[in-house]
Design a protein around this motif. Structure first.
Motif, PDB file in Angstrom:
ATOM      1  N   GLY A 191       0.890  -1.197  -0.022  1.00  0.00           N
ATOM      2  CA  GLY A 191      -0.106  -0.002  -0.011  1.00  0.00           C
ATOM      3  C   GLY A 191       0.786   1.121  -0.197  1.00  0.00           C
ATOM      4  O   GLY A 191       0.392   2.291  -0.597  1.00  0.00           O
ATOM      5  N   GLY A 192       2.059   1.255   0.677  1.00  0.00           N
ATOM      6  CA  GLY A 192       2.805   2.315   0.602  1.00  0.00           C
ATOM      7  C   GLY A 192       3.380   2.719  -0.962  1.00  0.00           C
ATOM      8  O   GLY A 192       3.752   3.868  -1.058  1.00  0.00           O
ATOM      9  N   THR A 193       3.364   1.635  -1.705  1.00  0.00           N
ATOM     10  CA  THR A 193       4.059   1.773  -3.031  1.00  0.00           C
ATOM     11  C   THR A 193       2.758   2.767  -3.712  1.00  0.00           C
ATOM     12  O   THR A 193       3.175   3.878  -4.418  1.00  0.00           O
ATOM     13  CB  THR A 193       4.043   0.456  -3.693  1.00  0.00           C
ATOM     14  N   LEU A 194       1.452   2.443  -3.430  1.00  0.00           N
ATOM     15  CA  LEU A 194       0.477   3.171  -4.351  1.00  0.00           C
ATOM     16  C   LEU A 194       0.357   4.602  -3.626  1.00  0.00           C
ATOM     17  O   LEU A 194       0.039   5.565  -4.155  1.00  0.00           O
ATOM     18  CB  LEU A 194      -0.932   2.434  -4.168  1.00  0.00           C
ATOM     19  N   TYR A 322       7.368   3.205  -8.547  1.00  0.00           N
ATOM     20  CA  TYR A 322       6.416   2.597  -7.626  1.00  0.00           C
ATOM     21  C   TYR A 322       5.193   1.951  -8.063  1.00  0.00           C
ATOM     22  O   TYR A 322       4.636   1.149  -7.405  1.00  0.00           O
ATOM     23  CB  TYR A 322       5.924   3.728  -6.359  1.00  0.00           C
ATOM     24  N   LEU A 323       4.553   2.327  -9.065  1.00  0.00           N
ATOM     25  CA  LEU A 323       3.468   1.875  -9.713  1.00  0.00           C
ATOM     26  C   LEU A 323       3.921   0.373 -10.292  1.00  0.00           C
ATOM     27  O   LEU A 323       3.060  -0.260 -10.263  1.00  0.00           O
ATOM     28  CB  LEU A 323       2.774   2.751 -10.841  1.00  0.00           C
ATOM     29  N   ALA A 324       5.088   0.650 -10.913  1.00  0.00           N
ATOM     30  CA  ALA A 324       5.380  -0.844 -11.652  1.00  0.00           C
ATOM     31  C   ALA A 324       5.661  -1.846 -10.304  1.00  0.00           C
ATOM     32  O   ALA A 324       5.547  -3.059 -10.419  1.00  0.00           O
ATOM     33  CB  ALA A 324       6.591  -0.615 -12.297  1.00  0.00           C
ATOM     34  N   ARG A 325       6.106  -1.344  -9.172  1.00  0.00           N
ATOM     35  CA  ARG A 325       6.352  -2.062  -7.875  1.00  0.00           C
ATOM     36  C   ARG A 325       5.207  -2.783  -7.438  1.00  0.00           C
ATOM     37  O   ARG A 325       5.209  -3.915  -7.095  1.00  0.00           O
ATOM     38  CB  ARG A 325       7.144  -1.503  -6.885  1.00  0.00           C
ATOM     39  N   LEU A 326       4.072  -1.912  -7.427  1.00  0.00           N
ATOM     40  CA  LEU A 326       2.763  -2.391  -6.832  1.00  0.00           C
ATOM     41  C   LEU A 326       2.296  -3.641  -8.032  1.00  0.00           C
ATOM     42  O   LEU A 326       1.810  -4.651  -7.470  1.00  0.00           O
ATOM     43  CB  LEU A 326       1.930  -1.254  -6.863  1.00  0.00           C
ATOM     44  N   PHE A 327       2.591  -3.197  -9.131  1.00  0.00           N
ATOM     45  CA  PHE A 327       1.877  -4.234 -10.193  1.00  0.00           C
ATOM     46  C   PHE A 327       2.645  -5.519 -10.255  1.00  0.00           C
ATOM     47  O   PHE A 327       2.061  -6.621 -10.275  1.00  0.00           O
ATOM     48  CB  PHE A 327       1.802  -3.565 -11.546  1.00  0.00           C
ATOM     49  N   LEU A 328       3.834  -5.415 -10.176  1.00  0.00           N
ATOM     50  CA  LEU A 328       4.955  -6.819 -10.306  1.00  0.00           C
ATOM     51  C   LEU A 328       4.733  -7.442  -9.035  1.00  0.00           C
ATOM     52  O   LEU A 328       5.134  -8.615  -9.024  1.00  0.00           O
ATOM     53  CB  LEU A 328       6.115  -6.515 -10.664  1.00  0.00           C
ATOM     54  N   ALA A 329       4.479  -6.586  -7.810  1.00  0.00           N
ATOM     55  CA  ALA A 329       4.508  -7.279  -6.449  1.00  0.00           C
ATOM     56  C   ALA A 329       3.334  -8.404  -6.419  1.00  0.00           C
ATOM     57  O   ALA A 329       3.222  -9.705  -5.984  1.00  0.00           O
ATOM     58  CB  ALA A 329       4.416  -6.293  -5.484  1.00  0.00           C
ATOM     59  N   THR A 384      11.966   2.588 -13.622  1.00  0.00           N
ATOM     60  CA  THR A 384      10.870   1.900 -13.398  1.00  0.00           C
ATOM     61  C   THR A 384      11.077   0.487 -13.446  1.00  0.00           C
ATOM     62  O   THR A 384      10.411  -0.214 -12.403  1.00  0.00           O
ATOM     63  CB  THR A 384       9.888   2.247 -14.669  1.00  0.00           C
ATOM     64  N   MET A 385      11.977  -0.210 -14.202  1.00  0.00           N
ATOM     65  CA  MET A 385      11.990  -1.820 -14.235  1.00  0.00           C
ATOM     66  C   MET A 385      12.729  -2.017 -12.763  1.00  0.00           C
ATOM     67  O   MET A 385      12.471  -3.029 -12.257  1.00  0.00           O
ATOM     68  CB  MET A 385      12.850  -2.050 -15.438  1.00  0.00           C
ATOM     69  N   MET A 387      12.940  -0.568  -9.979  1.00  0.00           N
ATOM     70  CA  MET A 387      11.865  -0.519  -8.642  1.00  0.00           C
ATOM     71  C   MET A 387      10.744  -1.629  -8.833  1.00  0.00           C
ATOM     72  O   MET A 387      10.224  -2.292  -7.977  1.00  0.00           O
ATOM     73  CB  MET A 387      11.133   0.843  -8.535  1.00  0.00           C
ATOM     74  N   GLY A 388      10.270  -1.836 -10.034  1.00  0.00           N
ATOM     75  CA  GLY A 388       9.498  -2.824 -10.652  1.00  0.00           C
ATOM     76  C   GLY A 388       9.848  -4.286 -10.084  1.00  0.00           C
ATOM     77  O   GLY A 388       9.042  -5.174  -9.399  1.00  0.00           O
ATOM     78  N   PHE A 389      10.913  -4.487 -10.490  1.00  0.00           N
ATOM     79  CA  PHE A 389      11.383  -5.886 -10.224  1.00  0.00           C
ATOM     80  C   PHE A 389      11.448  -6.138  -8.707  1.00  0.00           C
ATOM     81  O   PHE A 389      11.345  -7.246  -8.229  1.00  0.00           O
ATOM     82  CB  PHE A 389      12.641  -6.265 -10.966  1.00  0.00           C
ATOM     83  N   ASN A 390      11.835  -4.868  -7.931  1.00  0.00           N
ATOM     84  CA  ASN A 390      11.947  -5.289  -6.472  1.00  0.00           C
ATOM     85  C   ASN A 390      10.572  -5.503  -5.926  1.00  0.00           C
ATOM     86  O   ASN A 390      10.631  -5.792  -4.784  1.00  0.00           O
ATOM     87  CB  ASN A 390      12.436  -3.713  -5.849  1.00  0.00           C
ATOM     88  N   GLY A 391       9.532  -5.435  -6.508  1.00  0.00           N
ATOM     89  CA  GLY A 391       8.138  -5.886  -6.024  1.00  0.00           C
ATOM     90  C   GLY A 391       8.199  -7.408  -5.652  1.00  0.00           C
ATOM     91  O   GLY A 391       7.543  -7.750  -4.907  1.00  0.00           O
TER      92      GLY A 391
END
Length: 515
Positions: A191-194, A322-329, A384-385, A387-391
């Protein structure tokens, strides 16, 4: 809202409140990173307006998808002022002090936050901390007009309050989440990501229209409203919830069994501190928070000062990772649950394998970023990628403390967060040191190299020494004799069903990490 709360399962309401709690705490934490850009004119040492390295060198503006700084070619005599308040002549070191002061007390309260929630209940710990954070945020504009020192003090106490929240939330997860739903509840921590995405996306336009002070008042007001819903919808345990059905309560309590107790005793600190698997988890968590805080605290400055996006665009661009992190998480969480449910990998193997995505790959992408130059599309894509993969952290450091000792999940997370949160004031200082001479790619390159190194080294340490197996010190001494039942339950929690008649006592060592 109240009728809705009584109709849907209480676990769903709890998931929503966990998610929004992380949203709220990050909204109050990250707004300063973008607010400072509006509060402090970006200038060179000679007093002229700062131009990013990627600004057009001629007088013809290239009309890209997102406009450049101020939407026009910036001349030395013109600075676009944000309406509604004063501009402050704070140096880069003073700005770093403001950003980093949040994390001075944050590690300390993270350390005690889990223990406080285990003793007095996570519901009130989160409620009081969030209410105090809202009041402090509302006082920030007044403090800024006094002096930067006053703002540092406000940020210091804001970090003190914020440090309690995440460990308390993990206590709540341990008391409410059945083992089969643990992954879903842990995903609420995204939720912190969003919250970061929404805050950075809306803060820029909000400040440009109503002034930078509004970027403090609006989040503070939203947090106060949220506090009321938290008070109404959340209880410390299923047994204490006034509106839970008997069927749902019995399902949760039966699923949890005796693995988590509402204990008033102190955690086994000696066993925790001397546990090598816990040390490996702490180091992994530190690497994750270094990358997270790096993008959170200095990401907007890099996007605005180096890549040359205007304020409103800088907020949107900085929020994309962060949006990418939320999606990939979410994707990684589904994949991890699928693998574990079909016993394709043990818990330990899952934790180690997904470090490739949560830590190693993001580190490699940060290295590539410093060679992207003024190709803004490529630079933004790499950030973006990364932080996204960090999901994938939802399958590594964000769950491992629940694996090791669910009975003391809040304490373990609090200790790890105490250590990891020191990255929050190291990253702004390191960035200020290397970029003190200017915002060129050459100045920023060492900053990204340091971040990549911490990411990768922490993952390698966990791969060699970490584990996903529950530790013997999770259970109070009086439960040690329940070997037959406990060992069977332990192995089932770890993703490995026990063999018939197997009752040997589980013992973990630093080298016994393959399972």
């Amino acid at each position: 809202m109240f009728i809705f709360a009584d109709v849907v399962p209480v676990r769903f309401n709890l998931w929503v409140m966990l998610f929004t709690s992380c949203w709220v705490v990050y909204m109050l934490r990250v707004n300063m990173s973008l607010n400072l850009i509006a509060m402090v004119p970006q200038t060179h040492s000679n007093g002229s307006t700062s131009r990013s390295q990627c600004d057009p060198k001629d007088d013809v503006l290239t009309n890209e998808t997102l406009r450049r700084v101020d939407g026009v070619h910036v001349h030395a005599s013109h600075v676009k002022q944000i309406p509604g308040g004063a501009s402050f002549n704070w140096s880069a070191e003073q700005q770093a002090l403001i950003l980093g002061s949040y994390f001075w007390c944050y590690p300390v309260t993270s350390l005690i936050g889990g223990m406080a929630a285990e003793r007095w209940g996570p519901r009130y710990v989160v409620l009081v901390s969030s209410f105090a954070s809202a009041i402090l945020t509302a006082l920030s504009p007044f403090a800024a007009n006094l002096s930067y020192i006053a703002l540092v003090v406000i940020r210091f106490f804001l970090g003190c309050a914020g440090g309690f929240i995440y460990p308390a939330l993990h206590v709540l997860v341990a008391r409410w989440a059945p083992p089969a739903e643990k992954g879903k509840f842990v995903s609420a921590m995204m939720g912190g990501t969003l919250g970061t995405v929404i805050t950075w996306s809306l803060t820029g336009p909000l400040m440009e229209k109503f002034g930078w002070a509004s970027a403090f008042y609006v989040p503070a007001a939203l947090t106060l409203v949220w506090c009321f819903f938290w008070w109404y919808l959340v209880a410390d345990t299923p047994s204490e919830h006034p509106r839970i059905t008997e069927a749902e309560k019995n399902y949760i309590l039966d699923a949890l069994g005796d693995k988590v107790k509402k204990s008033k005793g102190l955690p086994p600190f000696k066993s925790i501190i001397t546990s090598f698997p816990f040390l490996a988890m702490t180091i992994l968590h530190y690497g994750n928070l270094w990358g997270l805080y790096f993008i959170m605290t200095v990401g907007p400055k890099f996007v605005s000062s180096v890549l040359g996006f205007e304020l409103s665009a800088a907020g949107v661009i900085s929020a994309l990772p962060y949006l990418a992190r939320l999606f990939l998480a979410t994707i990684f969480g589904v994949v991890g649950d699928f693998i574990l449910a079909r016993k394709l990998m043990s818990t330990t193997v899952i934790r180690k394998f997904f470090c490739l995505f949560s830590h190693i790959l993001p580190g490699v992408l940060l290295v590539l970023l410093v060679y992207a130059g003024c190709s803004t599309a490529l630079s933004v894509s790499l950030i973006t990628m990364s932080m996204g993969f960090n999901g994938a952290a939802t399958l590594t450091n964000l769950q491992n403390h629940q694996d090791l000792a669910p009975n003391y999940a809040g304490t373990l997370y609090g200790i790890a967060n105490c250590v990891g949160s020191t990255a929050g004031f190291f990253t702004p200082m390191i960035t200020a040191y290397f970029t003190s001479s200017g915002n060129s790619f050459e100045s920023w390159r060492p900053v990204f190299f340091v971040g990549a190194s911490v990411y990768i080294i922490s993952a390698l340490f966990f791969i060699f020494f970490g584990t996903g197996n529950i530790q013997p010190w999770n259970f109070p001494p009086e439960d040690k004799g329940k070997d037959d039942k406990s060992n069977g339950d332990l192995k089932e929690m770890n993703g490995t069903p026990p063999k018939n008649g197997e009752t040997k006592e589980i013992k973990e060592t630093a080298l016994n990490v393959s399972k």
